[in-house]
Structures are given as structure tokens and as C-alpha cells.
Scaffold this active site. Structure first.
Site, PDB file in Angstrom:
ATOM      1  N   ALA A 194      30.503  44.309 -21.468  1.00 33.87           N
ATOM      2  CA  ALA A 194      30.059  45.328 -20.518  1.00 33.87           C
ATOM      3  C   ALA A 194      29.002  46.225 -21.150  1.00 33.87           C
ATOM      4  O   ALA A 194      28.823  46.257 -22.365  1.00 33.87           O
ATOM      5  CB  ALA A 194      31.253  46.164 -20.052  1.00 33.87           C
ATOM      6  N   THR A 277      37.986  45.698 -12.831  1.00 35.77           N
ATOM      7  CA  THR A 277      39.139  44.965 -12.312  1.00 35.77           C
ATOM      8  C   THR A 277      38.729  44.061 -11.156  1.00 35.77           C
ATOM      9  O   THR A 277      39.199  42.924 -11.040  1.00 35.77           O
ATOM     10  CB  THR A 277      40.220  45.951 -11.863  1.00 35.77           C
ATOM     11  OG1 THR A 277      40.689  46.678 -13.014  1.00 35.77           O
ATOM     12  CG2 THR A 277      41.403  45.230 -11.234  1.00 35.77           C
ATOM     13  N   GLU A 297      39.853  42.379 -20.369  1.00 36.79           N
ATOM     14  CA  GLU A 297      39.875  43.813 -20.689  1.00 36.79           C
ATOM     15  C   GLU A 297      39.174  44.526 -19.533  1.00 36.79           C
ATOM     16  O   GLU A 297      37.955  44.568 -19.462  1.00 36.79           O
ATOM     17  CB  GLU A 297      39.142  44.085 -22.015  1.00 36.79           C
ATOM     18  CG  GLU A 297      39.856  43.555 -23.235  1.00 36.79           C
ATOM     19  CD  GLU A 297      41.082  44.364 -23.607  1.00 36.79           C
ATOM     20  OE1 GLU A 297      41.351  45.384 -22.941  1.00 36.79           O
ATOM     21  OE2 GLU A 297      41.774  43.974 -24.561  1.00 36.79           O
ATOM     22  N   GLU A 428      39.864  54.396  -9.942  1.00 40.98           N
ATOM     23  CA  GLU A 428      39.086  54.601 -11.166  1.00 40.98           C
ATOM     24  C   GLU A 428      37.622  54.818 -10.798  1.00 40.98           C
ATOM     25  O   GLU A 428      36.974  53.933 -10.237  1.00 40.98           O
ATOM     26  CB  GLU A 428      39.202  53.398 -12.102  1.00 40.98           C
ATOM     27  CG  GLU A 428      38.426  53.599 -13.394  1.00 40.98           C
ATOM     28  CD  GLU A 428      38.199  52.319 -14.184  1.00 40.98           C
ATOM     29  OE1 GLU A 428      38.084  52.393 -15.414  1.00 40.98           O
ATOM     30  OE2 GLU A 428      38.123  51.241 -13.546  1.00 40.98           O
ATOM     31  N   GLY A 490      40.090  56.620 -28.764  1.00 41.61           N
ATOM     32  CA  GLY A 490      40.120  56.737 -30.216  1.00 41.61           C
ATOM     33  C   GLY A 490      41.017  55.735 -30.904  1.00 41.61           C
ATOM     34  O   GLY A 490      41.550  56.007 -31.971  1.00 41.61           O
TER      35      GLY A 490
END
Length: 540
Positions: A194, A277, A297, A428, A490
């Protein structure tokens, strides 16, 4: 994911909608390209030029459409790339398959040595490649450099792993027999990445896949092709210097046609897809129809939960960084902030003051903490979500508008007053919008954390040990990343990265993620002169 705590996010790779910025602009004049301006001459040190070949399979080429890459900070054209067509894809895949025959015969530690050299080559170019990430993707400079550092780090990790992977020797119930698990490479790993992490996610897959004995075929995001070309040039030189086929690490820049071909191609033994998604579902179906393997992912609708006993000196910078980092374009971006009702107003006030201090500007300025979103489409998506939030009862207490300057800039935004199950909260939105929500008790907020379709990252802030271990337990967070007293982003490379539910279930980077790039065989070896059967069966 990154040591500086800026992390991945996903967007559509195969879909045409995500590349409107790419196709619908008229071709830029050569003289207008940023690469020809003196302040961007460093681009040529990465082997880039006005028009770049977007296919690599041991040689450079490309017979597809010529596209122009634009800088999100000013929407100026950087340079051009000639993409792959389907004939280029077919040729590249065949060369990669031939290269595998050589690569698979190398001992794993020898493959690890090549990966070590790739990491070292990236180290030598870390600053300049980080500059390119900042210029073409739009993330701030420290993130761009940190993303390259992550590829370097995963190379170091993979080198050690190349001497450790393998299966156990198991006790056999039959005398004179050995029972072992044998792990072998899959063959060819397709990698679709991406725009938001155009270096690191490829690195996660590439370094681990290589030491496992696979070859790689990479299709980067259509809006960051210069990064794909520059990274591949660095990797290709290492392979060529070691007299190895360049097709071991092949690349085809392209759009939906190339991505679809990879998903449907039975010769692609594993397809690693990072994106939305929505598109991930399409990829999953195409791969499953051929009984192939996929590593997905996808999106994340991540929450931070702050209890009344939390240390607010940790909460405020954590929420700020998790919501605003990469302009809200990480898969692990905090999109929901649940505050105990007793501290809600205090935390909101502190957050508003922190947001007011965010330094906004050109992402390659080392003093800037916040740059543009990647495309004009992302700006429109941001504005649409803000309007939807207002219609559903939300109150914009900070931001909510575009910023009047060149490029794709929007204000970091805080919205309060919404219900936990408002449709806009459950959606999202790949933008810097933080929905702040009140809760009363632990049971309800853990339920609310899990009620969204995604299951990537989550975090609580508390000092209560019982609450912490309930959060980590079977009735706590259902996410793949479950944090305590740190942000949702993180993640370190040593642990497996990925999520559940609509996030896709894939795992990359550390832990035992290497197993996804290999196939396992259970082997029974009879070294006796007898032929006993398992379970005591007599067949005489």
C-alpha cells in the site's frame, strides 16, 4: 511498527478509485518535473530519471502506460514511470520461477548473507531514500527515514532467523523410527503493498520470504512507483554483485490488471496483500478459488481506552501521536478514544491544547510533525466523514476543515458527542479524525472495543493489574495487537504483526510469521529392519 512509533495503514491497491490522482491528470511537461529542479537533484542519486522503467526481472523494461507521480505536499509532478503490461507480467513471472531453482538450492545461511547485504545497502541510502518516501508518499521526514530503518532492521532479524528456522524431531511410538517436521520454501511470493508504508511492508515480506528460500514479485502502490523503482534498484545491485539472477526480487509497477493477474495466478504460491478490507475480500476470493495461499493485512478501527486511574502524562502524547501520526493514514491509527466519564472533559481539554501545538508544513522539513494526506480523494473522504459525524450528533471540537495551502492538507480533527455504535464511528476513515467517546465501566468498554468489524490494534491506559490481565485474556481485546500504557501504533519487528476479523488474519514480520512463507511436511523414517504400524495395528 516503527521505533519512532509511526505505523502502517492500508488503502485500496487494486481498485481504480484510489488512483484517480494518477490517471486523470494530463501528462506533465518534462521541464516541469521536480526531478529537473536543482533542489530535487538528489533523486538522481537513487538512479531515478525523468521517465523510469517500471519492470525489473533481471533487466529493466516496461511496455505499459506511462504515468506521472505527484507530490502530495504541493501536487507537483515528480517524475514518470512506464508501468508493466500483462506481457511484462508474464515474462517476469517466468523469469522469477527460473531464478527460484538457483535460489532454493542455496543454504539458508547463505541466503541470509545476501539479505544482510541488502540491509547494508539500504543503510547506505537510508537518508536519501527516506527523503523520497517523504516527497512521494507525504509522511514526515523522520517517518520516511524510520520506514527505511525498519527494512534494515527486518534484514538483520532475517539474517539470524536464517540459521534458526526448522521443525522439531518428534518421538515416534514405533521402535527404530524417526518422526520429523520438514519445512521447505513455497516458491514464488507475490507482494502487493500500500501507499502508506511503501518500503517497510515490502521489507517485512521480502526479507523473511528470501531467507525461507522463496523468490519475490512485488507490485507497489500505483501512487508511489518511484519508491518501488528506487528500492528495487538497491536490491537488484546486491543480487547482481553476487552473480545471482535479478529476478529473485522482481518488480512490476501497475494497476488493477497486474494485481488481478497475481491474485488469479496459480504460479504465485503465496500472495501477500496489504490494502483495504474491501479489496482484500476480492483478493481473498480470487486466491481461494484456486486454493492458493494469501496473507492479508487489511484495515483497522483501533481504540485507546483510558480508565480513571490512568497516567495522563502518558495518555495525551500517546493519543496525539496515534491519531495524528502519518496524518491518520496508518492501519494502526487510533480512530476511537474511550474515556472514563470522570475524566472525559479534562482529557479532551488537554488534547485540544496538544493539537493546537502540532507543527504543520512540508513533510521534508525536519521541524514538521504533520504533513498532507496522500491524495485529493483522501481529502474528500475526510470532509465526508466530518459531515457524517455532524449529522449523527457529533461535535467537532478541533479541526474539521481543509487547510488553505498547496497540497492535500486537512486539519487534525477531534469529534465528541457520538454514540459508541454510530455508523461513522464503526467505519474506518483513513484520515486524522479521532472520535472521543464516554464509558462507565470496564465490561461495557471492552465490549465496545470488540464490536467493530476490524481487529488490528488496541490499547488501555490503567494501573490496575487485574484490569490489565483481563484485557489480555479471553474476554478482553479481540485484536492481534493488545497494548497496555502505550499507543495503538509502534509495534516492534520482533513480534508478529497483524490482526483478526476484517483485518484479514495475516501475520508478518517477527514471531513465527516465517511459517507463512513455507510449507510443512511430516516425515517418518524407518531405520530398522521391521515394519511396525502405528496404533499397534496388526495387518498380517
Amino acid at each position: 511498527m516503527l521505533p519512532l512509533a509511526f505505523s502502517l495503514s492500508r488503502q485500496i491497491i487494486l481498485g481504480r478509485r484510489n488512483i484517480l490522482r494518477y490517471w486523470h491528470k494530463p501528462p506533465a511537461r518534462m521541464s516541469a518535473l521536480l526531478i529537473n529542479q536543482p533542489q530535487y537533484s538528489w533523486l538522481k542519486d537513487l538512479g531515478l530519471k525523468e521517465e523510469n522503467e517500471g519492470v525489473y526481472n533481471g533487466t529493466w523494461g516496461g511496455r505499459g502506460e506511462v504515468v506521472t507521480s505527484y507530490c502530495p505536499a504541493n501536487n507537483e509532478p515528480i517524475a514518470r514511470v512506464r508501468q508493466a503490461n500483462l506481457a511484462d507480467y508474464e515474462e517476469t513471472l517466468k523469469k522469477a520461477k527460473e531464478a527460484w531453482k538457483i535460489w532454493a538450492d542455496m543454504p539458508a545461511p547463505k541466503r541470509g548473507e545476501i539479505v544482510r547485504q541488502i540491509g547494508e545497502a539500504l543503510r547506505q541510502k537510508i537518508q536519501i531514500l527516506g527523503n523520497l518516501v517523504s516527497l512521494e508518499m507525504g509522511k514526515i521526514l523522520v517517518e520516511g527515514v524510520g520506514e527505511v530503518q525498519e527494512y534494515v532492521d527486518i534484514c538483520d532479524y532475517a539474517v539470524g532467523l536464517s540459521r534458526m528456522i526448522g521443525g522439531p524431531i518428534l518421538p515416534s511410538e514405533r521402535p527404530g523410527h524417526a518422526l520429523i517436521e520438514q519445512w521447505n520454501p513455497l516458491g514464488l511470493v507475490g507482494i502487493i503493498t500500500a501507499f502508506n508504508f511503501p518500503v517497510a511492508v515490502y521489507g517485512w515480506n521480502n526479507a523473511i520470504a528470501l531467507i525461507c528460500g522463496n523468490v519475490c514479485l512485488w507490485k507497489g502502490a500505483p501512487t508511489t512507483p518511484l519508491i518501488s523503482v528506487a528500492v528495487t534498484r538497491i536490491v537488484a545491485k546486491v543480487l547482481e554483485d553476487n552473480n545471482l539472477p535479478g529476478a529473485i526480487c522482481s518488480m512490476t509497477c501497475g494497476g488493477a490488471d497486474i494485481g488481478t493477474a497475481m491474485a488469479k495466478d496459480e504460479r504465485v504460491d503465496l500472495l501477500s496483500f496489504t490494502g483495504s478490507t474491501q479489496v482484500g475480500k476480492l483478493v481473498s476470493v480470487m486466491v481461494q478459488e484456486r486454493f492458493g495461499r494469501s496473507l492479508l493485512e487489511l484495515g483497522g478501527n483501533n481504540a485507546i481506552i483510558v480508565f480513571e486511574d490512568a497516567d495522563l502524562s502518558l495518555v495525551i502524547p500517546s493519543a496525539l501521536f496515534a491519531a495524528v501520526g502519518t496524518a491518520g493514514q496508518r492501519c494502526t491509527t487510533a480512530r476511537r478514544l474511550f474515556l472514563h466519564e470522570s475524566i472525559h472533559d479534562e482529557v479532551v481539554d488537554k488534547l485540544k491544547k496538544a493539537y493546537a501545538q502540532i507543527r504543520i508544513g512540508n513533510p521534508w522539513d525536519s521541524n514538521v510533525l504533520y504533513g498532507p494526506v496522500h491524495t485529493k480523494q483522501a481529502v474528500n473522504m475526510f470532509l465526508g466523514a466530518v459531515e457524517d459525524a455532524k449529522k449523527q450528533g457529533g461535535i467537532v471540537v478541533c479541526g474539521g476543515k481543509t487547510i488553505d495551502r498547496p497540497g492535500n492538507y486537512v486539519e487534525p480533527t477531534i469529534v465528541t458527542g457520538l454514540d459508541h455504535d454510530a455508523s461513522v464511528v464503526h467505519r474506518e476513515t483513513f484520515a486524522p479524525i479521532l472520535y472521543v467517546l464516554k464509558f462507565k465501566n470496564e465490561d461495557e468498554v471492552y465490549t465496545w472495543n470488540n464490536e467493530v468489524k476490524h481487529g488490528l490494534s488496541s490499547s488501555i491506559f490503567t494501573k490496575d493489574l487485574g484490569r490489565i490481565f483481563r484485557w489480555l485474556g479471553p474476554k478482553g481485546s479481540d485484536c492481534g495487537i493488545v497494548n497496555v500504557n502505550i499507543p495503538t501504533s509502534g509495534a516492534e519487528i520482533g513480534g508478529a504483526f497483524g490482526g483478526e476479523k476484517h483485518t484479514g488474519g495475516g501475520r508478518e514480520s517477527g514471531g513465527d510469521s516465517w511459517k507463512q512463507y513455507m510449507r510443512r511436511s511430516t516425515c517418518t523414517i524407518n531405520y530398522s529392519k521391521d515394519l511396525p504400524l502405528a496404533q499397534g495395528i496388526k495387518f498380517q
